[in-house]
Enzyme design. Structure first.
Site, mmCIF file in Angstrom:
data_model
loop_
_atom_site.group_PDB
_atom_site.id
_atom_site.type_symbol
_atom_site.label_atom_id
_atom_site.label_comp_id
_atom_site.label_asym_id
_atom_site.label_seq_id
_atom_site.Cartn_x
_atom_site.Cartn_y
_atom_site.Cartn_z
ATOM 1 C CG HIS A 73 37.211 -2.196 53.383
ATOM 2 N ND1 HIS A 73 38.374 -2.378 54.405
ATOM 3 C CD2 HIS A 73 36.467 -3.387 53.943
ATOM 4 C CE1 HIS A 73 38.133 -3.486 54.961
ATOM 5 N NE2 HIS A 73 37.075 -3.935 54.741
ATOM 6 C CG ASP A 101 40.491 0.329 54.842
ATOM 7 O OD1 ASP A 101 39.352 1.068 54.922
ATOM 8 O OD2 ASP A 101 40.510 -0.971 54.406
ATOM 9 C CB SER A 158 36.404 -5.297 57.713
ATOM 10 O OG SER A 158 37.212 -6.058 57.162
#
Length: 716
Positions: free
Chosen positions: A86, A222, A651
């Site tokens: 992402h 991810d 992230s």
């Protein structure tokens, strides 16, 4: 290179030397003094110097900020960079087309010549940091207004940046901490030639979609891989086919030995923003005014984009990144509302402030701190309706390309029209390209619907504070339905199509731009969002000073036990353990701190936008083709839980074991602890990570990109 020796002055002198395990986003330069002993007891096997050193290579040299908003890490001596899917989402979408849809179908470069260069992508290496609190704060005093204080501080910051940039070689950032009670500078080096190496299919990298976002149990791959390039001297350089893979000072070994409950682990990364010192009034304002508006406005934007995205793959690619960003914060803000309400966070903060107010009004403290709490509370009472209004308007501007046209393409056209003929001829080709790119990245029917729907919502919900004058005028004539008004604006606007704007470039007229209906509306919206009355400006001035004193007083009095500064996109370390949540029938594993590929397959729904899976993955799962990446229990672990203190910006952060080896990749938090940006909950706070074995299995066994794994240092 000459050695740099930083003197450790008496920083954090107000703080005790004991820390709470798991909670805290810590400066690396203070790890030795504040955290190292605690970390060793929990299982750390590295010295503090091996984590952060300015004279020798250390762990911090493997950690980069990825494109300004995420974290990534070097995982090979040839410049390979690992981050979240992402985090690379917008870049992968940019490089994709309906004919070569890397976002949907994945991509793996067979060799370096196939790696793809996006238009704009950079990584930022952290070089060093130091304290400049005394230097800066010696120049200000309590008699200054906040504007005067800011001017003095900014002037000194400019000097500090110039002194440490080495003639532009480094980027230097000076940041305030503890609400302006301390200041530190950070030295960085940026590399801008960064290329896409590999990414799994979207059905793997984004498995679970919005439904599973912020949820546990989770089953997603991810991650994505990039490579940093440099010139022949290993220095930053603009993109060139002559550039070579960067040789990083340090890269992370990847451990595939597996994890167990209670194992020590730590995360290094760039957490974006926390508000652990936020007053009770601010929490109450967010829960009742700001966040509900954010949630509602985001949903309107998402719904009006989605109906076009599902009908056309090209439109889906245009808006995939924007939609994902809006959706992420939509669910986050609703989770914040629920968590902050459930845990009565505002009430707990109010009790702390009442205790502080009592301390503040003791004779020795009253002159400095006596009016702090009333001043803060008065500010929030004054701005509650504005907070609601501003979030309805801000979600409009975030979801509509034309809501902000006046400060983007519109401003460029206006400057072009006012320029002399010779200058126009010079800039026309580049501006024509900007126009082409702008319209290539939008779909006009979607834009018109989004703008109309958002104006309908804003006109209805922002009126308690007072909507922008143009919106108020239109509302009086359209009975609250902006569909026809927006259609009419587009019909009359030079922004109605790329062809119309290109025609304008041939015969430019500044008045046409200034009076364009979309330009007028955009200017009005942006102006109204930023305009402040004298009363509000004075209240903000008083609030900023009071907030700074509140934090200073809470630390001085010992009423608050927070021992670390709020996150603000600077490199931090957080540590804790692999830690399960209570048993959950949705995740039938021996310990609820991991999920498996079997669980991922159980969620599979053929053709579903969120839960579809590639046929090859299903077949390999059925045949248990896991190779050396299987756990000792025979399953392939997909995601895992730790109890680290992270937030947005983390992230892509590496999850490391006690030896500094990569065991996972952080990508999310759990919705039960969504209040974590404001208050840390040691019982509920969890970080959701991709297991390193699943990452390598997807690269190596599933995708056949073994040449990339061969670059890496694998620890069995």
């Amino acid at each position: 290179m000459k050695k740099i020796i930083l003197s450790l002055v008496a920083i954090f002198t107000l703080l005790p030397f004991t820390v709470k395990a798991n909670e805290g986003m810590w400066f690396l330069m203070f790890i030795d003094r504040l955290n190292h002993r605690d970390m060793q007891k929990m299982g750390l096997q590295l010295t503090a110097e091996e984590i952060y050193s300015i004279n020798n290579n250390s762990l911090k040299d493997a950690i980069v900020q990825f494109n300004g908003g995420c974290t990534a890490e070097m995982v090979s001596p040839q410049g390979l960079v690992l981050t979240n899917h992402h985090c690379g989402y917008n870049v992968i979408a940019e490089l994709s087309s309906p004919e070569a849809n890397y976002l949907k179908n994945g991509f793996w470069a067979k060799d370096k010549s196939e790696e793809l260069k996006p238009k704009n992508l950079y990584v930022r290496f952290f070089v060093r940091m130091d304290d400049v609190s005394k230097r800066i704060l010696s120049l200000v005093n309590d008699d200054m207004s906040e504007a005067e204080r800011e001017k003095v501080i900014n002037n000194e910051i400019a000097k500090i940046q110039e002194e440490n940039s080495e003639g532009g070689k480094y980027t230097v950032v000076v940041r305030p901490f503890f609400q302006g009670n301390e200041y530190y500078y950070f030295v960085y080096q940026d590399y801008t030639d960064v290329r896409l190496v590999g990414t799994p299919e979207e059905s793997i990298g984004k498995f679970g979609g919005d439904t599973d976002n912020w949820e546990w149990p989770r089953h997603t791959g991810d991650f994505s891989l990039f490579r940093v390039y440099a010139d022949q001297n290993n220095e930053p350089a603009a993109y060139s086919t002559n550039n070579v893979p960067l040789k990083p000072k340090h890269h992370l070994p990847i451990n595939i030995g597996g994890i167990k409950e209670g194992d020590f682990s730590m995360i290094l990364g760039y957490p974006g923003r926390t508000n652990r010192w936020m007053p009770a009034g601010g929490i109450e304002q967010n829960v009742k005014y700001a966040y509900p508006a954010w949630v509602e406005g985001s949903k309107v934007g998402m719904d009006n984009l989605k109906k076009y995205m599902v009908e056309d793959e090209d439109v889906n690619l245009k808006y995939a990144s924007k939609y994902a960003s809006i959706a992420n914060y939509w669910k986050n803000r609703q989770g914040m509302i629920d968590a902050l309400t459930q845990f009565k966070t505002a009430k707990a903060k109010a009790k702390q402030e009442a205790k502080f107010h009592k301390w503040a009004n003791k004779p020795a403290n009253k002159a400095k701190y006596g009016n702090v709490v009333p001043t803060i509370n008065n500010y929030y009472a004054l701005t509650n309706e504005k907070a609601s209004h501003d979030n309805y308007l801000s979600t409009l501007l975030r979801s509509s390309a034309f809501g902000t046209i006046s400060r983007g393409l519109g401003r460029q056209l206006e400057m072009y029209a006012k320029a002399p003929a010779a200058k126009q001829a010079e800039i026309k080709p580049a501006l024509a390209q900007v126009v082409t790119e702008f319209y290539n990245n939008i779909y006009m029917p979607a834009e018109q619907d989004v703008l109309a729907a958002q104006l309908n919502l804003y006109a209805a919900k922002g009126k308690a504070y007072g909507v922008a004058p143009q919106v108020a005028a239109l509302t009086a004539t359209n009975n609250g339905d902006f569909a026809n008004a927006v259609n009419a604006m587009f019909e009359q606007s030079i922004f109605r199509s790329a062809a119309s704007v290109q025609a304008f470039l041939e015969v430019p007229n500044a008045n046409f731009v200034a009076n364009d209906p979309l330009m007028v509306l955009s200017n009005d919206l942006l102006t109204h969002l930023s305009v402040k009355s004298e009363e509000l400006m004075q209240a903000e001035n008083d609030f900023q000073a009071a907030y700074r004193k509140l934090v200073q007083g809470l630390r001085e009095s010992g009423i608050s036990d927070i021992q670390y500064p709020d996150a603000n996109s600077t490199l931090r370390l957080t540590y804790g353990t692999v830690r399960a949540l209570p048993k959950d029938k949705r995740n039938p594993v021996s310990e609820n701190n991991y999920t498996t590929l079997d669980g991922m397959v159980k969620k599979y729904k053929k053709g579903d936008a969120e839960f579809d899976l590639p046929q090859r993955l299903l077949e390999m799962a059925e045949n248990k083709e896991y190779g050396r990446y299987a756990d000792k229990d025979g399953t392939l672990h997909v995601n895992m839980l730790t109890d680290h203190d992270i937030t947005g910006g983390n992230s892509g952060s590496p999850v490391l074991n006690g030896k500094g080896e990569l065991i996972g990749l952080a990508f999310d938090g759990n919705i039960e602890a969504m209040a974590g940006d404001v208050i840390f909950d040691p019982k509920l706070q969890r970080t959701i990570n991709v297991d390193s074995r699943f990452i390598l299995w997807l690269i190596d066994t599933y995708s056949g990109a073994s040449h990339l794994v061969e670059e890496m240092e694998i620890v069995e």
